[in-house]
Design a protein around this motif. Structure first.
Motif, short mmCIF file in Angstrom:
data_model
loop_
_atom_site.label_atom_id
_atom_site.label_comp_id
_atom_site.label_asym_id
_atom_site.label_seq_id
_atom_site.Cartn_x
_atom_site.Cartn_y
_atom_site.Cartn_z
N PRO A 148 -1.26 3.05 -10.92
CA PRO A 148 -0.63 3.40 -12.20
C PRO A 148 0.59 2.54 -12.50
CG PRO A 148 -1.13 5.38 -10.92
CD PRO A 148 -1.35 4.22 -10.01
N VAL A 149 0.70 2.10 -13.74
CA VAL A 149 1.87 1.36 -14.20
C VAL A 149 2.40 2.06 -15.46
CG1 VAL A 149 2.78 -0.81 -15.10
CG2 VAL A 149 1.06 -0.84 -13.28
N VAL A 150 3.65 2.48 -15.39
CA VAL A 150 4.29 3.17 -16.51
C VAL A 150 5.50 2.35 -16.94
CG1 VAL A 150 5.43 5.28 -17.29
CG2 VAL A 150 3.52 5.41 -15.65
N VAL A 151 5.64 2.12 -18.22
CA VAL A 151 6.80 1.39 -18.74
C VAL A 151 7.84 2.37 -19.24
CG1 VAL A 151 7.58 0.02 -20.73
CG2 VAL A 151 5.70 -0.80 -19.31
N SER A 152 9.09 2.11 -18.86
CA SER A 152 10.24 2.85 -19.39
C SER A 152 11.08 1.85 -20.17
CB SER A 152 11.06 3.46 -18.25
OG SER A 152 12.29 3.97 -18.73
N MET A 153 11.24 2.10 -21.48
CA MET A 153 12.00 1.19 -22.33
C MET A 153 13.45 1.64 -22.42
SD MET A 153 9.36 0.44 -25.47
CE MET A 153 7.95 -0.66 -25.26
N GLY A 154 14.36 0.67 -22.33
CA GLY A 154 15.78 0.94 -22.49
C GLY A 154 16.22 0.72 -23.93
N ASP A 155 17.35 0.06 -24.11
CA ASP A 155 17.86 -0.18 -25.46
C ASP A 155 16.94 -1.10 -26.26
OD1 ASP A 155 20.28 1.29 -25.01
OD2 ASP A 155 21.01 -0.41 -23.83
N LEU A 156 16.38 -2.11 -25.59
CA LEU A 156 15.50 -3.08 -26.25
C LEU A 156 14.25 -3.30 -25.41
CD1 LEU A 156 18.07 -5.91 -27.15
CD2 LEU A 156 16.92 -4.42 -28.78
N ALA A 157 13.12 -3.34 -26.07
CA ALA A 157 11.88 -3.75 -25.42
C ALA A 157 11.01 -4.32 -26.54
CB ALA A 157 11.19 -2.60 -24.70
N ALA A 158 11.47 -5.43 -27.10
CA ALA A 158 10.87 -5.96 -28.32
C ALA A 158 10.33 -7.36 -28.12
CB ALA A 158 11.91 -5.96 -29.44
N SER A 159 9.37 -7.71 -28.95
CA SER A 159 8.72 -9.02 -28.94
C SER A 159 8.20 -9.30 -27.53
CB SER A 159 9.69 -10.10 -29.43
OG SER A 159 8.97 -11.20 -29.93
N GLY A 160 8.76 -10.30 -26.83
CA GLY A 160 8.30 -10.54 -25.47
C GLY A 160 8.49 -9.33 -24.57
N GLY A 161 9.51 -8.51 -24.88
CA GLY A 161 9.71 -7.27 -24.13
C GLY A 161 8.57 -6.31 -24.33
N TYR A 162 7.98 -6.29 -25.54
CA TYR A 162 6.80 -5.45 -25.77
C TYR A 162 5.55 -6.11 -25.20
CZ TYR A 162 3.59 -2.15 -27.83
OH TYR A 162 2.62 -1.19 -27.98
N SER A 182 0.81 -1.22 0.00
CA SER A 182 0.00 0.00 0.00
C SER A 182 0.85 1.27 0.00
CB SER A 182 -0.93 0.01 1.22
OG SER A 182 -0.18 -0.03 2.42
N THR A 183 2.10 1.17 0.40
CA THR A 183 2.96 2.37 0.40
C THR A 183 3.49 2.66 -1.00
OG1 THR A 183 4.99 1.15 0.92
CG2 THR A 183 3.65 1.87 2.77
N ILE A 184 3.43 1.70 -1.89
CA ILE A 184 3.86 1.90 -3.28
C ILE A 184 2.66 2.41 -4.06
CG2 ILE A 184 4.64 0.78 -5.41
CD1 ILE A 184 6.32 -1.09 -3.70
N LYS A 185 2.72 3.66 -4.48
CA LYS A 185 1.58 4.31 -5.12
C LYS A 185 1.56 4.15 -6.64
CE LYS A 185 0.43 5.72 -1.06
NZ LYS A 185 -0.69 5.03 -0.36
N ALA A 186 2.71 3.79 -7.21
CA ALA A 186 2.77 3.60 -8.66
C ALA A 186 3.97 2.73 -8.98
CB ALA A 186 2.86 4.93 -9.40
N ILE A 187 3.94 2.09 -10.15
CA ILE A 187 5.02 1.20 -10.57
C ILE A 187 5.57 1.67 -11.91
CG2 ILE A 187 5.59 -1.16 -11.29
CD1 ILE A 187 3.34 -2.15 -9.45
N VAL A 188 6.88 1.76 -11.98
CA VAL A 188 7.58 1.98 -13.25
C VAL A 188 8.28 0.68 -13.60
CG1 VAL A 188 9.45 3.19 -14.43
CG2 VAL A 188 7.88 4.46 -12.93
N LEU A 189 7.87 0.09 -14.71
CA LEU A 189 8.50 -1.15 -15.17
C LEU A 189 9.59 -0.79 -16.17
CD1 LEU A 189 8.52 -4.26 -15.13
CD2 LEU A 189 6.81 -4.21 -16.96
N ARG A 190 10.82 -0.95 -15.77
CA ARG A 190 11.97 -0.62 -16.63
C ARG A 190 12.35 -1.87 -17.42
NH1 ARG A 190 14.85 3.37 -19.30
NH2 ARG A 190 17.03 2.74 -19.49
N ILE A 191 12.16 -1.82 -18.73
CA ILE A 191 12.37 -3.00 -19.58
C ILE A 191 13.57 -2.77 -20.49
CG2 ILE A 191 11.37 -4.52 -21.33
CD1 ILE A 191 8.60 -3.69 -20.35
#
Length: 586
Positions: A376-390, A342-351
């Protein structure tokens, strides 16, 4: 009797040698633990932050004794963490004791999107009025792209600067497999799904060439425009300079083209830095490195006492591969814990992932979807976020990528080797008894039958349709619309923005800011998940699969990818949602 004493002495000598190396190893371990123990770091006034980024830059690092030990044994630099680099630059901008940044990154090893993250942080740092100076004996093209964000770019008078445009090379194994007598049986959906091509072709297909040209041109257009902007140059003149290949031309070209500010030896650069920071010539600079500065707290700042948190969850590497990377069950558990906290109000998924197991991608997608339904869930893409990464990204509320991120590749494939001819060459034959028609499917010692091929292809088609539906639901569109930009095609982040596969261009800090706005919180602290292990836990973990991957990368370098590819094929889940095995952009 003489032989007895000979063997006895040999055993004793061997035991003594083993004991010696064991003791040396223990001493090294204790020394490294002592050197990495937490200490109060003092930052003097008029200091500079030193960014020594020669060597590998990875998404996330800690003071890992095992990594440091391997680096010392191999003579290679230990990896720097992008998380620590970005945090240090941001902190230094606000730290009145830091006057500027001195960077040596001539041989940086990472992707263009990661370089973009650091580059943008340096540009933001300069807005404070502080300086950034870059120096190197040799600049690779990637390193120069990073260095171009500095106020001053200096090169050793006899040094070299690589600036020539982008290329991407693929390695093909078809000829080797034929010589061995191995047939790769391919099942796929997506005319651009070129991950299978290295095993069945000797050169790129027209589709693979088209998609590569598209994303390379997009990346190069962005890179040259950013260099032109930072160096106050015309974009066309920057591209014209690259066409001349200045690396082997007269030094005057580097000056006249505006790529660098001058040729200097390192002592001359250090003298300039001393003048800028008010340090007398005969004294040493007040300098602090990233690794030490990462543990520094700014005066007056509270040490992580905010109750509200934003979790940055790292998804790095191949999904359910055999050499480290993303373990779908472990990552799912991490996301689930963040959802329930409950203390985590949002998630950033770094892929930063090329994809991998289709089943593993589905398992992770489920947890991302469940988390998105409650916070809220926000994705941050690095060098690759393809196929299964997408696949694992598409359920997020918002997807953020860099212009040079490689993403998309919405498609699936299966590769089943037939080693019958290889076994025959070795004089090995097989026979079997079975109770049902498909009882021995899949078998690696014989080709698929027509019925088996039909079953496998039908399974691939069904999984592709599931993939399309996941993307369509996540992007609030139709499967037909996704299929048009799918078919396994790889896109740059800039391409993907125009195709509505991503929502915004930016880095992980932008993703955190978006997540905070969505969660409607102004004060918060960022926590990185999964949690960092203690040094002892890291050593114990290092004795397993992660260590093999680290040792491989340290001792084999970029060639380790070929070994890893072959190894992963042995135990891979039959349906793969993965980008082409070897996308390497210079």
């Amino acid at each position: 009797m003489n032989k007895f004493f000979k063997y006895f002495l040999a055993v004793v000598l061997g035991s003594m040698v083993s004991a010696f190396f064991f003791i040396v190893g223990i001493v090294m371990f204790i020394t490294i633990l002592a050197s990495t123990a937490s200490k109060d770091v003092t930052v003097k006034d008029d200091s500079i932050l030193v960014l020594d980024l020669n060597g590998p830059v990875v998404e996330r690092t800690t003071s890992d004794p095992f990594e440091m030990m391997l680096s010392q044994l191999s003579g290679q630099k230990s990896p720097k963490g992008l998380n620590q680099i970005l945090a240090s630059i941001k902190k230094a901008k606000e730290d009145d004791r830091i006057r500027g940044i001195y960077m040596e990154a001539g041989m940086i090893s990472t992707g263009y999107a990661s370089i973009e993250e650091i580059r943008n942080a340096l540009i933001d740092f300069r807005e404070s009025g502080k300086f950034v100076h870059s120096y190197a004996p040799i600049y690779s093209q990637r390193a120069y792209y990073l260095a171009s964000a500095a106020d001053r770019v200096y090169l050793n008078p006899t040094g070299m600067l690589e600036f020539k445009g982008l290329s991407s090379a693929y390695t093909f194994f078809k000829g080797t497999l034929e010589k061995l007598g191995v047939e790769m049986q391919v099942f796929k959906h997506g005319e651009f799904k070129s991950a299978v091509e290295p095993f069945i072709l000797e050169s790129m297909s027209d589709e693979a060439r088209l998609q590569t040209e598209t994303y390379l041109n997009s990346m190069w257009g962005h890179i040259t425009s950013q260099i032109a902007q930072s160096r106050n140059l015309d974009v066309e003149s920057v591209r014209a300079t690259a066409e001349l290949f200045p690396t082997f031309r007269e030094d005057t070209l580097l000056i006249s083209s505006g790529l660098i500010d001058g040729f200097k030896y390192k002592d001359e650069v250090l003298s300039e830095l001393k003048k800028l920071t008010g340090i007398e010539e005969e004294k040493d600079l007040n300098a602090i490195g990233v690794m030490k500065y990462a543990d520094v707290y700014l005066p007056g700042k509270r040490k992580g006492l905010e109750k509200n948190k934003i979790a940055v969850v790292y998804a790095i590497g191949e999904i359910d591969g055999t050499s480290g990377g993303i373990n779908s069950e472990k990552l799912s558990r991490t996301i689930r814990q963040a959802r329930r906290d409950s203390t985590i109000k949002a998630i950033v998924l770094r892929i930063n992932s090329p994809g991998g197991s289709g089943l593993g991608s589905e398992i992770i997608w489920r947890e991302v979807k469940l988390a998105q339904e409650v916070k809220p869930v926000v994705v941050s893409m690095g060098d690759l976020a393809a196929s299964g990464g997408y696949y694992i990204a598409c359920a997020a509320d918002t997807i953020i990528a860099h212009p040079t991120t490689l993403t998309g590749s919405i498609g699936v494939f299966g590769l089943i080797p037939n080693t019958q001819e290889l076994l025959r060459k070795m004089g090995i034959t097989t026979d079997r008894v079975k109770t049902n028609t498909f009882a021995d499917m899949p078998s690696l010692d014989r080709p698929f039958t027509r019925e088996e091929k039909e079953l496998m292809q039908a399974y691939i088609e069904r999984f592709y349709n599931v993939f399309l539906q996941r993307c369509a639901d996540g992007r609030d569109t139709t499967t037909d619309a996704i299929n048009i930009v799918g078919e396994g095609r790889v896109w740059s982040g800039e391409n993907a923005l125009g195709l509505d596969l991503v929502d915004k261009l930016g880095g992980v800090s932008d993703a955190v800011a978006v997540a905070a706005r969505m969660a409607e919180i102004e004060t918060y602290r960022v926590v990185e998940l999964p949690e960092v292990l203690s040094p002892i836990e890291q050593i114990m973990k290092g004795l397993g699969g992660d260590a093999r991957a680290r040792v491989g990368r340290i001792f084999f370098g970029e060639e380790y990818q070929i070994f890893q590819t072959i190894q992963d094929l042995k135990t891979a889940y039959p349906v793969q949602a993965r980008i082409p095995y070897e996308i390497s952009v210079n």
